[in-house]
Design a protein around this motif. Structure first.
Motif, PDB file in Angstrom:
ATOM      1  N   ASN A   1       2.478 -27.401   8.025  1.00 52.43           N
ATOM      2  CA  ASN A   1       2.558 -28.814   8.429  1.00 52.43           C
ATOM      3  C   ASN A   1       3.161 -28.987   9.823  1.00 52.43           C
ATOM      4  OD1 ASN A   1       1.507 -29.570   5.895  1.00 52.43           O
ATOM      5  ND2 ASN A   1       3.560 -29.643   4.994  1.00 52.43           N
ATOM      6  N   SER A   2       2.636 -28.215  10.777  1.00 48.35           N
ATOM      7  CA  SER A   2       3.084 -28.271  12.180  1.00 48.35           C
ATOM      8  C   SER A   2       4.554 -27.902  12.335  1.00 48.35           C
ATOM      9  CB  SER A   2       2.843 -29.669  12.778  1.00 48.35           C
ATOM     10  OG  SER A   2       1.479 -29.983  12.769  1.00 48.35           O
ATOM     11  N   LEU A   3       5.072 -27.140  11.362  1.00 44.49           N
ATOM     12  CA  LEU A   3       6.449 -26.642  11.449  1.00 44.49           C
ATOM     13  C   LEU A   3       6.439 -25.123  11.368  1.00 44.49           C
ATOM     14  CD1 LEU A   3       8.341 -29.109   9.071  1.00 44.49           C
ATOM     15  CD2 LEU A   3       8.461 -29.072  11.566  1.00 44.49           C
ATOM     16  N   ILE A   4       7.380 -24.509  12.108  1.00 49.09           N
ATOM     17  CA  ILE A   4       7.622 -23.064  11.963  1.00 49.09           C
ATOM     18  C   ILE A   4       8.693 -22.900  10.880  1.00 49.09           C
ATOM     19  CG2 ILE A   4       8.331 -20.942  13.111  1.00 49.09           C
ATOM     20  CD1 ILE A   4       7.579 -22.351  15.778  1.00 49.09           C
ATOM     21  N   GLN A   5       8.293 -22.257   9.813  1.00 52.88           N
ATOM     22  CA  GLN A   5       9.209 -22.128   8.668  1.00 52.88           C
ATOM     23  C   GLN A   5       9.673 -20.674   8.548  1.00 52.88           C
ATOM     24  OE1 GLN A   5       8.092 -22.406   4.322  1.00 52.88           O
ATOM     25  NE2 GLN A   5       8.900 -24.490   4.683  1.00 52.88           N
ATOM     26  N   LEU A   6      11.004 -20.472   8.669  1.00 51.14           N
ATOM     27  CA  LEU A   6      11.624 -19.131   8.562  1.00 51.14           C
ATOM     28  C   LEU A   6      12.539 -19.104   7.328  1.00 51.14           C
ATOM     29  CD1 LEU A   6      12.321 -16.295   9.696  1.00 51.14           C
ATOM     30  CD2 LEU A   6      14.135 -17.439  11.038  1.00 51.14           C
ATOM     31  N   ILE A   7      12.317 -18.110   6.482  1.00 55.82           N
ATOM     32  CA  ILE A   7      13.133 -17.960   5.266  1.00 55.82           C
ATOM     33  C   ILE A   7      13.692 -16.533   5.228  1.00 55.82           C
ATOM     34  CG2 ILE A   7      13.177 -17.994   2.745  1.00 55.82           C
ATOM     35  CD1 ILE A   7      10.797 -19.950   2.870  1.00 55.82           C
ATOM     36  N   ILE A   8      15.028 -16.410   5.043  1.00 53.75           N
ATOM     37  CA  ILE A   8      15.675 -15.113   4.796  1.00 53.75           C
ATOM     38  C   ILE A   8      16.426 -15.258   3.478  1.00 53.75           C
ATOM     39  CG2 ILE A   8      17.338 -13.381   5.572  1.00 53.75           C
ATOM     40  CD1 ILE A   8      15.937 -15.761   8.109  1.00 53.75           C
ATOM     41  N   GLN A   9      16.059 -14.437   2.525  1.00 56.26           N
ATOM     42  CA  GLN A   9      16.582 -14.585   1.161  1.00 56.26           C
ATOM     43  C   GLN A   9      17.063 -13.231   0.626  1.00 56.26           C
ATOM     44  OE1 GLN A   9      13.609 -15.860  -1.662  1.00 56.26           O
ATOM     45  NE2 GLN A   9      15.078 -17.101  -2.770  1.00 56.26           N
ATOM     46  N   ASP A  10      18.203 -13.259  -0.130  1.00 55.30           N
ATOM     47  CA  ASP A  10      18.675 -12.016  -0.777  1.00 55.30           C
ATOM     48  C   ASP A  10      19.190 -12.352  -2.161  1.00 55.30           C
ATOM     49  OD1 ASP A  10      21.693 -12.380  -0.891  1.00 55.30           O
ATOM     50  OD2 ASP A  10      21.312 -12.716   1.271  1.00 55.30           O
ATOM     51  N   ASN A  11      19.401 -11.292  -2.957  1.00 56.92           N
ATOM     52  CA  ASN A  11      19.927 -11.468  -4.320  1.00 56.92           C
ATOM     53  C   ASN A  11      21.355 -10.960  -4.432  1.00 56.92           C
ATOM     54  OD1 ASN A  11      19.502  -8.775  -4.081  1.00 56.92           O
ATOM     55  ND2 ASN A  11      18.518  -8.502  -6.100  1.00 56.92           N
ATOM     56  N   GLY A  12      22.080 -11.086  -3.331  1.00 59.56           N
ATOM     57  CA  GLY A  12      23.438 -10.520  -3.277  1.00 59.56           C
ATOM     58  C   GLY A  12      24.474 -11.381  -3.961  1.00 59.56           C
ATOM     59  N   THR A  13      25.707 -11.168  -3.542  1.00 57.81           N
ATOM     60  CA  THR A  13      26.863 -11.783  -4.216  1.00 57.81           C
ATOM     61  C   THR A  13      27.018 -13.254  -3.891  1.00 57.81           C
ATOM     62  OG1 THR A  13      28.271 -11.124  -2.367  1.00 57.81           O
ATOM     63  CG2 THR A  13      28.119  -9.610  -4.222  1.00 57.81           C
ATOM     64  N   GLY A  14      26.385 -13.689  -2.814  1.00 57.49           N
ATOM     65  CA  GLY A  14      26.524 -15.080  -2.437  1.00 57.49           C
ATOM     66  C   GLY A  14      27.907 -15.398  -1.940  1.00 57.49           C
ATOM     67  N   PHE A  15      28.131 -16.675  -1.582  1.00 60.35           N
ATOM     68  CA  PHE A  15      29.446 -17.088  -1.116  1.00 60.35           C
ATOM     69  C   PHE A  15      29.539 -18.591  -1.237  1.00 60.35           C
ATOM     70  CE2 PHE A  15      26.671 -17.211   2.486  1.00 60.35           C
ATOM     71  CZ  PHE A  15      27.034 -18.345   3.183  1.00 60.35           C
ATOM     72  N   ASN A  16      30.745 -19.056  -1.078  1.00 61.81           N
ATOM     73  CA  ASN A  16      30.990 -20.487  -1.145  1.00 61.81           C
ATOM     74  C   ASN A  16      30.717 -21.077   0.227  1.00 61.81           C
ATOM     75  OD1 ASN A  16      31.842 -23.074  -1.510  1.00 61.81           O
ATOM     76  ND2 ASN A  16      33.793 -22.537  -2.479  1.00 61.81           N
ATOM     77  N   ILE A  17      29.694 -21.941   0.291  1.00 62.94           N
ATOM     78  CA  ILE A  17      29.280 -22.504   1.578  1.00 62.94           C
ATOM     79  C   ILE A  17      30.398 -23.302   2.206  1.00 62.94           C
ATOM     80  CG2 ILE A  17      27.618 -24.051   2.689  1.00 62.94           C
ATOM     81  CD1 ILE A  17      25.626 -23.317   0.530  1.00 62.94           C
ATOM     82  N   CYS A  18      31.201 -23.931   1.342  1.00 67.07           N
ATOM     83  CA  CYS A  18      32.293 -24.759   1.876  1.00 67.07           C
ATOM     84  C   CYS A  18      33.350 -23.904   2.566  1.00 67.07           C
ATOM     85  CB  CYS A  18      32.952 -25.558   0.740  1.00 67.07           C
ATOM     86  SG  CYS A  18      31.808 -26.757  -0.007  1.00 67.07           S
ATOM     87  N   GLU A  19      33.410 -22.642   2.211  1.00 68.44           N
ATOM     88  CA  GLU A  19      34.381 -21.761   2.837  1.00 68.44           C
ATOM     89  C   GLU A  19      33.703 -20.864   3.872  1.00 68.44           C
ATOM     90  OE1 GLU A  19      36.251 -19.615  -0.241  1.00 68.44           O
ATOM     91  OE2 GLU A  19      37.217 -21.382  -1.151  1.00 68.44           O
ATOM     92  N   GLU A  20      32.716 -21.422   4.523  1.00 66.96           N
ATOM     93  CA  GLU A  20      31.933 -20.679   5.512  1.00 66.96           C
ATOM     94  C   GLU A  20      32.848 -20.163   6.621  1.00 66.96           C
ATOM     95  OE1 GLU A  20      28.562 -21.733   8.838  1.00 66.96           O
ATOM     96  OE2 GLU A  20      28.473 -22.787   6.917  1.00 66.96           O
ATOM     97  N   LYS A  21      32.748 -18.829   6.865  1.00 63.61           N
ATOM     98  CA  LYS A  21      33.591 -18.191   7.872  1.00 63.61           C
ATOM     99  C   LYS A  21      32.750 -17.449   8.886  1.00 63.61           C
ATOM    100  CE  LYS A  21      37.408 -17.485   4.618  1.00 63.61           C
ATOM    101  NZ  LYS A  21      38.294 -16.493   3.969  1.00 63.61           N
TER     102      LYS A  21
END
Length: 939
Positions: free
Chosen positions: A881-901
């Protein structure tokens, strides 16, 4: 009454185009048109077509009692108790005279009329009179004595008349002073009176006409003539120096107006209501309910018999030396006529009708050739049998001499001996023998199965006569033999072949004057009489050396023939007897049609179906190109054949199938030439020339296309300038973008590369100081320098790559991502997938976009390796839809977005926002992380 003999030639009714069969009056105009007044309007007749006029065409009423012609040639209509109307030739309609106080009053009572010496016309009754000249009222009287005017060199004398039953007084006045009178007395009461050109005609209620002429005054003198008509007078008409009278019984009498001598008469069941004699002395009779009848005094006569006595469809004709005429028909009937005495002979057959195919008169014998046998002197029929003893039919016959007759049968030729009554087959093909003609006492010519044959009696031989190459396709049909030893043969296509010494000597082909369906031919002197389904063509010829000169004169029913279907011809004492499908006609052998000139006239014009005034020149708008022209070929005796036209001086003349030309003209000047052709294909001397100028539509005009060319040139010039400006704008924008990129690269070099270089410089200095004192610490700093140098090389490589979007596959964005992903992830235990849409390599051309996508991807992949503890990873890059869409995905441990460092996520978000995109991160503890980047596509 000594008068010419008139014969009825034709009858016209509503079936032929008359508006009504009840006719009141007839007149001929100066052009030759015949005008007919009826109880349903007026009709103009050119001899072939009727053009009708009614109240829709300007008449005040359709009940027209009189049709008149004034001295200027104008046609007037006098309707029942209506205003007079004249015909406007330009507009093609009648114009009623209106808005005259006294004329309106006078015309409420029936009007009479008369022509005056000066060419004017007078309409009058007991209330008053109105005189017209040049279609305008020049004098009128209301409630005053009706008077006519005698015109003399010394002045004008007025005549006022008064009638007292058997006495009629004509009082002469000069300036309202009575100077004398002319008194007529009669044994009958006086009725109608007609004044014309200083002459007075007075009619009684019975059958006497008085004429007062050569009137003079001082002293009074005049000439009085009288005429006693065979029957009482019901109606009168003056025309072309003629006076035409009709009786209450419907008889017609024609007199010379000047000397009252008889010209012609029509009596017994004529049923005339009015009559008119035209300029060629033909009589036109208008009847009460039977339409218009045409009578001519030409030399063609007809022998009429009652159809109850004998059926008039005659197939054969002959005349013997005692001037007894025989005619046979399709029903076994033979008519015998001698000294006006008529006898009938009848042959019967219960199985089929008997055709009398040929009648041959030799000496005291009359031989009847029938379809099944022959008969001599009306004795019982004798049948003819084939060699197989089968009854055969006869087709024709010819007498060789006084004792021998050659029969043409379906089994060839057979001889009939009149002396002993015996017959014998002759040496010929056993097939149909048609159209026998005698050449000599020993030879005949006939048409057989292959064509033309000559039979010699002495040798008893039939010889086939071949045609030359030019005539091989001719299918011969009728023969005749002339005294100059020429054999004439007609073909089914209407051509004539002339043989001399059994070879084609001359031919007449594709002559429009020759009929196509020739039925019989007769040679007499230097003429060939040709009978057909369309009348008779008389071909008069002369040989000059090897050249044939000829003229053709056609006669038809219009000229007096009983019918146009001619079946047989016979001649005796310079008289030709004609067997037709409707009786017997008698034509002098030296007959010539009267010479006439047929003049073409334009009678009606419609432009786009709208009536227009008649003219010879028209200037029309571009959309007025549908033109309908109606013509007349004026020849009242019916010899007009067709109108021909040629367009734009093209001499390829075309004939109309009627009298109307429908044509569509293109823009520009056009000339249409019109001529008339008579039945003898003689072309009119007068050619009508019509000019049309059709204006060019604006979209075809020179000025329009000049304006279009200028406009196109201007648009083209504007377009090229617009494109030039657009290119200049693009170049400027490209330069601006390049400058912005340069500034950004400069900033990157300064902020990132510059900082790293400064750090390298400081670390190198520290390592240099510690290398001799603290080797272990110096080694750590050197390792750090190594990492910084490698990182610096990668950043410089990314900057260089982003600025070189070449076609080399190693320079594509997909290759770049795959290379560093493989380098980083390939050294780990992470299973990874890289899904990149192939189209991104072509559509992502912007330097900044290319660089930031790669850097975002690098940052994200590095985070996966360093922090996620993932076993699986996905890298996806596509256009949606006239957008460049980039996705990077993993199945790792994840993290708390609110505590982004750290700076990694912040750098990715910053780079995305620099491209006006959106950066989204989703992460769940122990359930992986997904980074979604959407960047608008820059074309």
């Amino acid at each position: 009454m000594q008068a010419q003999s008139y014969v009825k030639r034709n009858t016209f009714t509503t079936n032929e185009g008359l508006p009504s069969n009840h006719i009141y009056d007839i007149v001929e105009d100066n052009k030759g048109f015949l005008w007919i007044a009826t109880d349903n309007g007026v009709s103009r007749f050119d001899g072939k077509y009727f053009q009708n006029f009614s109240i829709k065409n300007g008449l005040p009423s359709n009940d027209v009692l009189q049709i008149l012609k004034d001295g200027d040639g104008n046609i007037w209509a006098n309707s029942y108790k209506q205003l007079p109307a004249y015909f406007d030739e330009i507009r093609g309609c009648f114009v009623t005279i209106k808005n005259h106080k006294y004329l309106n009053i006078i015309s409420k009572t029936l009007l009479a009329s008369s022509n005056l010496k000066d060419g004017s016309i007078k309409f009058y009754n007991q209330i008053g009179c109105v005189i017209f000249k040049n279609k305008k009222i020049i004098d009128y009287r209301y409630k005053s004595q009706i008077e006519d005017k005698l015109t003399f060199k010394k002045g004008i004398i007025s005549i006022r008349f008064r009638t007292y039953l058997k006495e009629n007084s004509n009082y002469l006045y000069s300036k309202d002073k009575l100077i004398d009178s002319i008194v007529l007395k009669s044994k009958f009461n006086f009725a109608k009176r007609y004044f014309t050109q200083n002459e007075i005609f007075q009619f009684t209620i019975k059958n006497i006409v008085y004429k007062i002429s050569k009137i003079n005054v001082s002293p009074l003198s005049y000439q009085l003539d009288s005429l006693i008509v065979p029957k009482n007078i019901a109606w009168h008409k003056f025309s072309n120096q003629n006076m035409v009278l009709t009786s209450p019984e419907g008889d017609v009498y024609v007199y010379d107006k000047n000397n009252l001598s008889g010209i012609g008469k029509l009596e017994n069941n004529i049923n005339a209501n009015c009559a008119y004699i035209d300029r060629f002395k033909n009589i036109w009779v208008g009847t009460l309910d039977e339409g218009l009848a045409y009578y001519s005094n030409n030399k063609i006569g007809n022998i009429n018999t009652s159809s109850n006595y004998v059926k008039p469809n005659f197939l054969s004709i002959a005349i013997n030396d005692n001037h007894e005429l025989f005619a046979g028909n399709y029903y076994g009937q033979i008519l015998s006529i001698k000294n006006n005495r008529i006898k009938k002979f009848q042959f019967h057959n219960i199985n089929y009708p008997i055709w009398i195919r040929k009648i041959i008169c030799v000496k005291d014998k009359t031989v009847l050739i029938k379809d099944m046998g022959y008969s001599i002197n009306f004795k019982p029929n004798v049948n003819i049998f084939s060699p197989k003893n089968e009854l055969i039919s006869l087709k024709t016959a010819a007498a060789l001499n006084d004792s021998l007759i050659i029969l043409g049968t379906i089994w060839g030729l057979k001889e009939l001996n009149l002396n002993n009554g015996k017959t014998r087959f002759l040496n010929s093909d056993y097939d149909r023998a048609l159209s026998l003609v005698k050449a000599t006492d020993n030879q005949i010519y006939y048409l057989g199965p292959k064509g033309l044959y000559k039979y010699s009696l002495n040798a008893n031989i039939s010889t086939f006569i071949p045609l030359n190459k030019a005539s091989l396709n001719e299918n011969l049909s009728v023969l005749t033999f002339a005294k100059d030893s020429t054999l004439w043969a007609s073909s089914l296509s209407g051509n004539l072949l002339i043989f001399k010494n059994d070879k084609i000597f001359a031919s007449i082909k594709r002559d429009a004057s020759l009929p196509e369906n020739i039925t019989c031919m007769l040679a007499h002197q230097n003429k060939i009489w040709i009978g057909s389904k369309k009348g008779i063509a008389i071909l008069e010829y002369k040989f000059t050396g090897n050249n044939l000169n000829y003229t053709i004169n056609n006669i038809s029913k219009t000229d007096g023939l009983s019918s146009n279907t001619i079946n047989d011809l016979a001649i005796k004492n310079d008289t030709v007897y004609v067997a037709t499908e409707n009786g017997i006609s008698v034509v002098p052998a030296n007959y010539q049609n009267p010479k006439f000139e047929i003049s073409p006239e334009l009678t009606d014009v419609k432009i786009n179906q709208v009536n227009k005034p008649i003219s010879t020149s028209y200037t029309l708008e571009s959309n007025q190109n549908n033109i309908t022209l109606q013509f007349a070929g004026i020849e009242l005796s019916g010899h007009f054949k067709a109108i021909q036209y040629a367009l734009n001086s093209d001499k390829n003349w075309s004939s109309l199938d009627g009298n109307t030309l429908n044509i569509q003209l293109n823009s520009g000047s056009h000339t249409i030439l019109i001529r008339a052709v008579d039945v003898n294909n003689q072309i009119s001397k007068r050619t009508l020339k019509l000019n049309f100028f059709i204006k060019t539509p604006f979209y075809r005009a020179l000025w329009f296309w000049t304006a279009i060319a200028i406009l196109i040139t201007a648009i083209t010039f504007w377009w090229f300038n617009l494109m030039k400006l657009q290119r200049q704008k693009t170049i400027f924008e490209q330069k601006l973008a390049l400058e912005l990129q340069r500034k950004k690269i400069t900033a990157d070099l300064h902020d990132d590369i510059g900082a790293t270089l400064s750090s390298l410089q400081l670390n190198s200095a520290v390592a240099n100081q510690l290398i001799n004192t603290d080797t272990k610490q110096a080694k750590k700093i050197l390792n750090k320098i190594e990492d910084q140098s490698k990182n610096l090389a990668d950043k410089i490589g990314d900057i260089i790559w982003s600025m070189k979007p070449g076609k080399d596959e190693f320079m594509t964005i997909s290759s770049r991502i795959k290379n560093f992903a493989n380098d980083i992830l390939g050294a780990t235990n992470i299973n990874y997938k890289i899904l990149i849409d192939p189209t991104v390599n072509q559509v992502i051309r912007d330097i900044s976009t290319r660089k930031n996508i790669v850097l975002i991807t690098k940052e994200a992949v590095n985070n996966v390796v360093k922090y996620s503890c993932a076993t699986e990873a996905l890298i996806s890059l596509k256009i949606k839809n006239s957008l460049i869409q980039l996705i990077i995905q993993d199945n790792g441990t994840g993290f708390n977005i609110c505590e982004e460092k750290g700076n990694g996520l912040a750098n990715m978000r910053k780079r995305t926002e620099e491209l006006n995109g959106t950066f989204t991160i989703n992460s769940v503890l122990k359930n992986g992380t997904t980074i979604l980047v959407n960047i608008p596509l820059i074309p």
